[in-house]
Enzyme design. Structure first.
Site, short mmCIF file in Angstrom:
data_model
loop_
_atom_site.label_atom_id
_atom_site.label_comp_id
_atom_site.label_asym_id
_atom_site.label_seq_id
_atom_site.Cartn_x
_atom_site.Cartn_y
_atom_site.Cartn_z
N ARG A 63 0.85 -1.20 0.00
CA ARG A 63 0.00 0.00 0.00
C ARG A 63 0.88 1.24 0.00
O ARG A 63 1.83 1.33 0.78
CB ARG A 63 -0.90 0.01 1.23
CG ARG A 63 -1.95 -1.09 1.24
CD ARG A 63 -2.68 -1.13 2.57
NE ARG A 63 -1.80 -1.58 3.65
CZ ARG A 63 -2.12 -1.54 4.94
NH1 ARG A 63 -3.28 -1.06 5.32
NH2 ARG A 63 -1.28 -1.97 5.85
N ASP A 65 0.93 5.54 0.37
CA ASP A 65 0.16 6.60 1.01
C ASP A 65 -0.29 7.65 0.02
O ASP A 65 0.13 7.67 -1.14
CB ASP A 65 1.00 7.25 2.11
CG ASP A 65 1.40 6.29 3.20
OD1 ASP A 65 0.62 5.36 3.49
OD2 ASP A 65 2.50 6.46 3.78
N TYR A 123 11.93 1.30 -2.26
CA TYR A 123 11.50 2.67 -2.53
C TYR A 123 12.71 3.55 -2.84
O TYR A 123 13.82 3.30 -2.35
CB TYR A 123 10.77 3.27 -1.33
CG TYR A 123 9.38 2.75 -1.06
CD1 TYR A 123 8.26 3.48 -1.44
CD2 TYR A 123 9.19 1.53 -0.41
CE1 TYR A 123 6.98 3.03 -1.19
CE2 TYR A 123 7.90 1.06 -0.15
CZ TYR A 123 6.81 1.82 -0.53
OH TYR A 123 5.54 1.36 -0.27
N ARG A 210 9.32 8.22 4.86
CA ARG A 210 9.27 9.69 4.89
C ARG A 210 9.77 10.25 6.22
O ARG A 210 10.39 11.32 6.26
CB ARG A 210 7.84 10.14 4.61
CG ARG A 210 7.38 9.85 3.18
CD ARG A 210 5.89 10.01 3.01
NE ARG A 210 5.44 11.34 3.39
CZ ARG A 210 4.18 11.67 3.58
NH1 ARG A 210 3.22 10.75 3.45
NH2 ARG A 210 3.85 12.90 3.91
#
Length: 314
Positions: A63, A65, A123, A210
């Site tokens: 998932r 964001d 990522y 993040r």
């Protein structure tokens, strides 16, 4: 390896299908379907259902964001109708919004699961480090006008490699049952004006990357020393940690599976970083219980570690 694979338009695909999906997350509340806001999942399910002339429910490798992008999101679904490879790719893309696209489709065995068979997720966070604000890249990077020391950021990040309690880097609303995650690697490199944080792990907590990047930027600016990330990690308290970096710079670039599933290899995205030339699966996965477990080759250490393995799938 080539990007230009012919799409078969004669043989109907049946059973369970896997898709490679790319999207710009700017206009979406994230991957997961929600009632009150547009999601990537709902947009893709709408297009698939139209091509299949039947409702379709999909399952994703992870998932993302709100505002986060993806260049290799892997999904699977059980096809309710027989369509050719070309019909699925071209037909679905013709019915999708311009910020979402299917890159490929493959038949997979019935026991394939995009989420539970994933060995790792990767990522890349992109910071445009220059005095003037971005224009052409403004939706896909985070802008930092202050000079950043990428080497210091890289040194500070290495303490995060391995299996740790990442409570200091999880969002307050994180729904995961455990704060433990296994980071395979985290690297920070400068490429001209771009500072790239490249991170791979078994999975990630809500806002984890993040929050890590927010702390690393403080190190890069010289506001904190090389030991800052180690200090935050030891605190195990998000309220004592640093800021959350903006979503627009984060890209989900790879979901890794055992080679036996036969999923296509692709260049790692986003295209801003195509010059790096790396393809999915080129790096060797670490020798750890979770990887062995999901490859279907349990080892003695699995039972001791399984309680810490994430099933959240970010």
């Amino acid at each position: 390896m080539t990007l230009f694979r012919p799409l078969d338009d004669r043989r109907p695909l049946t059973g369970r299908l896997a898709l490679g999906v790319e999207y710009d997350g700017s206009a979406y509340c994230g991957w997961q379907r929600l009632k009150h806001a547009p999601s990537v999942q709902a947009e893709l399910e709408r297009a698939l259902s139209k091509v299949a002339s039947h409702p379709v429910t999909i399952h994703a490798s992870g998932r993302t964001d709100s505002g986060v992008h993806a260049t290799r999101q892997i999904v699977h679904f059980d096809a309710p109708a027989q369509r050719s490879q070309k019909a699925w790719v071209f037909g679905v893309n013709a019915n999708l919004a311009r910020d979402v696209a299917v890159r490929w489709v493959r038949e997979v065995p019935d026991d394939f699961h995009a989420r539970f068979k994933a060995l790792a997720r990767r990522y890349r966070y992109i910071i445009l480090n220059q005095p003037s604000r971005p224009v052409l890249e403004r939706h896909n990077v985070t802008w930092c006008r202050d000079p950043l020391d990428a080497d210091a950021m890289h040194r500070a990040a290495q303490v995060l490699v391995g299996e740790h309690d990442f409570s200091s880097f999880r969002a307050a609303g994180c729904q995961s049952k455990t704060p433990w995650r296994h980071l395979h690697f985290i690297e920070v490199h400068r490429h001209g004006p771009l500072v790239v944080v490249d991170v791979q792990g078994n999975a990630f907590l809500h806002h984890m990357i993040r929050n890590i990047v927010g702390a690393l930027v403080s190190v890069g600016r010289g506001e904190q020393g090389d030991g800052y990330l180690a200090e935050l990690l030891a605190l195990k308290d998000r309220t004592l940690s640093d800021v959350t970096a903006p979503a627009c710079g984060l890209h989900f670039v790879d979901s890794l599976y055992d080679e036996a599933w036969g999923l296509p290899q692709e260049p790692l995205g986003p295209n801003l970083l195509a010059f790096l030339g790396e393809w999915t699966g080129e790096r060797q996965l670490p020798d750890c219980p979770m990887v062995e477990f999901r490859r279907g080759k349990p080892v003695a250490a699995v039972k001791a570690s399984v309680s810490t393995l994430n099933e959240g799938g970010r």
